[in-house]
Enzyme design. Structure first.
Site, PDB file in Angstrom:
ATOM      1  N   GLU A  78     -16.058   1.656  -1.420  1.00 54.27           N
ATOM      2  CA  GLU A  78     -17.361   1.037  -1.643  1.00 54.27           C
ATOM      3  C   GLU A  78     -18.381   1.418  -0.580  1.00 54.27           C
ATOM      4  O   GLU A  78     -19.590   1.211  -0.765  1.00 54.27           O
ATOM      5  CB  GLU A  78     -17.213  -0.487  -1.681  1.00 54.27           C
ATOM      6  N   GLU A 109       6.978   2.671   0.936  1.00 52.32           N
ATOM      7  CA  GLU A 109       6.586   1.925   2.133  1.00 52.32           C
ATOM      8  C   GLU A 109       7.660   1.918   3.213  1.00 52.32           C
ATOM      9  O   GLU A 109       7.433   1.422   4.319  1.00 52.32           O
ATOM     10  CB  GLU A 109       6.233   0.491   1.775  1.00 52.32           C
TER      11      GLU A 109
END
Length: 269
Positions: A78, A109
């Protein structure tokens, strides 16, 4: 047992009616902002270290897995349209790569060495910052990444939702937002995810303001990527210059940003 894995304060969820489920979720959500408030000093200390580094050409990296990684990518993605900054100023990296944005990548992960490899694909310099995001505070991908960043002399911080975790111990500036047990036990996309999003909002917004990417209260460098934003930019120019709508819009489209348009107007008047 960690706070994020502690049993929900509610039970027999499947027996609750819809209004009760919503009310109880909302009651838990109300706790999040207060938990973030408790960490304002920690957030401020990290931001104060980030800003001078970015002024020297440093970048901000977010690293995470699952929901945490997705939230970092969301915040990073953004920044260019909102503040008109290059896409490599704020970079979100998720364990498992872009595929993992939509679908889980098995065991991604668990590799403590991969995050630093992922960061190195962008190169790094001594003014960069790496923020590890992990609700549990135990994700090997994230811990390994910040440790390697420390060893390379970079600034490191984290956002976690448990106290005194391995992740917090591994960074220079930990942010520990303790939101309590999730409504659905262990579902950290809920309160923990909301807390992480609030902190990320604070970090990126404050950094961009202090880097001069906001004037007054307006996004004067936003990208004109759709009609709504052209209308918004036109209105900003009208307010700043006193021009009528048609003249303000013409100036905006000519110069490509509110800042440039307003500066051009006053340089000629």
């Amino acid at each position: 047992m960690s706070t994020t894995e502690s049993p929900s304060l509610y039970d027999n969820l499947e027996q609750m009616d819809i209004p009760s489920l919503l009310q109880n979720i909302n009651e838990e959500d109300k706790k999040v902002a207060f938990a973030v408030e408790d960490q304002l000093d920690a957030i401020a200390k990290l931001i104060a270290e980030i800003i001078p580094r970015m002024k020297k050409g440093g970048r901000l990296f977010y690293i995470g897995a699952g929901t945490s990684g997705r939230l970092g990518i969301l915040d990073a993605s953004e920044c260019p349209p909102t503040y008109g900054v290059p896409h490599d100023w704020v970079i979100g990296i998720i364990a498992g790569g872009d595929y993992a944005i939509r679908k889980a990548v098995e065991n991604a992960e668990d590799n403590p060495d991969q995050a630093w490899k992922d960061i190195n694909e962008f190169g790094f310099n001594e003014n960069d910052t790496v923020i590890g995001i992990a609700a549990s505070g135990t994700t090997p991908y994230v811990i390994g990444g910040v440790k390697a960043a420390n060893n390379a002399g970079l600034l490191t911080g984290c956002i976690t939702c448990n106290l005194n975790t391995p992740l917090s111990a591994a960074v220079k500036f930990p942010i520990q937002v303790i939101v309590g047990p999730e409504f659905v036990t262990g579902s950290t996309r809920m309160k923990a995810g909301t807390a992480q999003k609030l902190v990320l909002n604070m970090i990126s917004t404050t950094v961009m303001i202090k880097l001069g990417r906001v004037k007054g209260n307006k996004m004067v460098d936003m990208q004109l990527s759709n009609k709504k934003l052209v209308v918004r930019g036109t209105r900003m120019i009208m307010e700043s210059t006193g021009l009528e709508e048609s003249g303000a819009k013409e100036l905006l489209l000519q110069y490509g940003s509110v800042r440039a348009a307003v500066e051009a107007f006053y340089s000629k008047n």
